[in-house]
Write a protein that holds these residues in place. Structure first.
Motif, PDB file in Angstrom:
ATOM      1  N   GLN A  30      -8.821   5.269  -0.510  1.00 36.33           N
ATOM      2  CA  GLN A  30      -9.589   5.455   0.722  1.00 36.33           C
ATOM      3  C   GLN A  30      -8.779   6.206   1.772  1.00 36.33           C
ATOM      4  OE1 GLN A  30     -10.579   1.367   1.386  1.00 36.33           O
ATOM      5  NE2 GLN A  30     -12.491   1.455   0.205  1.00 36.33           N
ATOM      6  N   THR A  34       0.843  -1.214   0.000  1.00 40.34           N
ATOM      7  CA  THR A  34       0.000   0.000   0.000  1.00 40.34           C
ATOM      8  C   THR A  34       0.865   1.247   0.000  1.00 40.34           C
ATOM      9  OG1 THR A  34      -1.703  -1.207   1.220  1.00 40.34           O
ATOM     10  CG2 THR A  34      -1.889   1.190   1.169  1.00 40.34           C
ATOM     11  N   SER A  63      -5.385   0.562  -6.828  1.00 37.26           N
ATOM     12  CA  SER A  63      -5.341   0.365  -5.377  1.00 37.26           C
ATOM     13  C   SER A  63      -6.469   1.139  -4.697  1.00 37.26           C
ATOM     14  CB  SER A  63      -3.981   0.798  -4.820  1.00 37.26           C
ATOM     15  OG  SER A  63      -3.975   0.744  -3.412  1.00 37.26           O
ATOM     16  N   SER A 103      -7.464   0.732  -1.559  1.00 39.57           N
ATOM     17  CA  SER A 103      -7.072   1.078  -0.184  1.00 39.57           C
ATOM     18  C   SER A 103      -6.301   2.397  -0.157  1.00 39.57           C
ATOM     19  CB  SER A 103      -6.235  -0.043   0.426  1.00 39.57           C
ATOM     20  OG  SER A 103      -5.096  -0.322  -0.369  1.00 39.57           O
TER      21      SER A 103
END
Length: 539
Positions: free
Chosen positions: A321, A288, A316, A318
């Motif tokens: 977010q 990440t 991605s 994540s």
């Protein structure tokens, strides 16, 4: 209150509104009881012990062998209701004397005995292996190291960071043995972990009136799943570009991580100019973080080249977010840097959008950047960027647990117990608490059989209550005692069906080195043997 290691000859008199403040030897603040004048935490530990004992008394009500809660429920009760009480403030009161801290260790050992229903004579090391719970001292060392990591990653102007940094700079192992810095530094050296100061802001750089969600788009299409055909996703992608981002410069970003050899990389692909840039990141960087790094580099390219309309495409979710969140829990530093870049571009009237797209769906730009990120693993030297504090905390937990497991296995290998490590052994468990307790006691070899009780000076002789001429051991009861011949024959017949002809105690109680399915089979028939012979009432 006055704190001093020296004798206080004359107490200072303090007045507020001409009212003298009464001198006291102890005071409770934020749940911690301070004791003057030497701050040894003895009063706090005494109060804590009383509180924990009250909670243990509640736990005792749930431990009946006939109808009591199972081991998992009791351990959950401990972890939810008792353990947080012990750990609260442990990084501070960890400076107390070892003899005082051992009182808490004794309480945890009592809890482990209640959960497993083992005897007081049962070895602590075996109880820890059965429950997979390390000693309290090991856990406190881990918490101290984590606390030091969190402090060193606070903003530089934070008073506690300034104080800790000064203590580190003036660190003297001979003088500062009670300090948090000394204790955490010793653990850090023992675990071979580097904890370097790093400034991470606590507040997002974007103003509260700025809505960053307008720049970050996670929605791609409705009802998308892993089984959605590629052709439909590709059509949706083209429609999205033609409808919303027709005149935009397109930048694809991606991160990659492989385990063997451990390597992390990132890449961006500027589609309009057919330019690909790759980076090899430190292996400690997580996937990440690598995705966020690629997005940051894409934004940097937009700023440097003064592009008026740009869309950054990433696979991605994540990462997006995190960017949308004004208070991210993880990857704060790089997330805030990206938010700052987005806000900077908006102030310069440069339109920027970050759009999520599905991965591995044969979208041309995404496939190119994916291959580029994988190619970056071949670079010899990686660039230097600090790892996220959460990764360091995770590393502390993993290394501390591995060290505990290593010590546990080393000690258990020198003992005659049937348990040799702390790995999960679900085949040894039973829903009926009495039977589950019986297996646990057999594993530690601390039972109510006469040979063991004789060693504890609780029986007049060690001989079998039926044979009278053989010692009443686990081996005798399972393998030789004539009283159980018929039950033993059924057990052996059952094991022969899975081609097991030679049996011993280790095989019957732990499953030995058999495959998992066979272990379940063996233990199922061992439990039947214990129930039909009523041995579980004796053991």
């Amino acid at each position: 209150m006055c704190f001093s290691n020296k004798k206080i000859n004359q107490l200072p008199k303090i007045r507020i509104d001409n009212i003298e403040i009464k001198y006291t030897l102890s005071h409770k603040i934020l749940g911690l009881t301070l004791d003057a004048p030497k701050l040894k935490w003895k009063k706090h530990l005494e109060n804590l012990k009383v509180d924990i004992l009250n909670r243990i008394n509640i736990m005792k009500k749930l431990t009946s062998l006939n109808w009591g809660a199972n081991r998992e429920t009791l351990l959950k009760f401990y972890k939810i209701y008792i353990k947080p009480k012990i750990e609260y403030g442990s990084t501070i009161y960890g400076a107390a004397k070892e003899s005082d801290l051992k009182k808490l260790e004794t309480l945890q050992n009592q809890i482990l005995r209640l959960a497993t229903a083992c005897f007081r004579t049962s070895p602590i090391i075996a109880l820890q292996a059965l429950t997979n719970i390390p000693s309290l001292s090991q856990r406190i060392k881990e918490l101290e190291c984590i606390q030091l990591t969190k402090i060193l990653n606070k903003p530089n102007k934070t008073p506690v960071k300034q104080q800790i940094t000064n203590c580190i700079n003036e660190y003297n192992p001979q003088r500062d043995k009670r300090s948090l810095v000394y204790r955490a530094t010793e653990t850090k050296i023992n675990l071979n972990i580097n904890i370097n100061p790093n400034e991470i802001p606590n507040i997002s750089p974007i103003p509260p009136w700025y809505d960053i969600s307008e720049n970050v788009q996670i929605d791609f299409m409705n009802n998308i799943t892993k089984n959605t055909p590629q052709i439909i996703i590709q059509k949706q992608f083209q429609e999205l570009i033609n409808t919303n981002y027709k005149d935009f410069n397109r930048i694809f970003t991606d991160g990659s991580k492989i385990k063997e050899p451990d390597s992390t990389s990132a890449a961006i692909y500027i589609q309009n100019k057919n330019i690909t840039t790759i980076w090899k990141l430190p292996p400690k960087i997580e996937i990440t973080h690598a995705e966020l790094f690629a997005i940051k580099q894409g934004l940097k390219y937009v700023i440097n080249n003064k592009l008026t309309k740009t869309i950054i495409l990433t696979d991605s979710q994540s990462s997006l977010q995190l960017i949308k969140n004004s208070k991210p829990l993880n990857y704060k530093q790089i997330t805030y840097e990206i938010q700052k870049q987005i806000h900077f571009l908006s102030t310069r009237k440069q339109e920027i959008k970050i759009q999520w797209i599905p991965s591995h769906k044969n979208i041309k730009g995404n496939e190119i950047v994916d291959l580029a990120a994988k190619k970056a693993h071949e670079i010899n030297n990686h660039m230097s960027i600090p790892p996220d504090p959460n990764y360091i905390i995770k590393e502390i937990k993993i290394k501390n647990n591995k060290q505990w497991e290593s010590n546990l296995k080393r000690i258990l290998s020198t003992k005659n117990y049937l348990i040799k490590d702390n790995t999960e052994k679900p085949w040894t468990r039973a829903k009926y608490r009495k039977l589950d307790t019986c297996i646990s006691r057999l594993t530690t070899k601390h039972t109510r059989l006469k040979q063991h009780l004789y060693r504890m000076k609780m029986e007049n002789d060690p001989f079998c209550r039926w044979c009278k001429n053989q010692e009443e051991t686990i081996e005798h009861m399972f393998l030789y005692c004539p009283r159980f011949n018929s039950h033993r024959t059924k057990l052996k017949d059952a094991l022969r069906r899975v081609k097991i002809n030679d049996i011993d105690i280790n095989l019957l109680i732990t499953g030995a080195d058999q495959p998992s399915t066979i272990k379940y089979y063996i233990l199922r028939h061992t439990k039947i043997f214990l129930q039909t012979t009523k041995l579980f009432d004796i053991i």
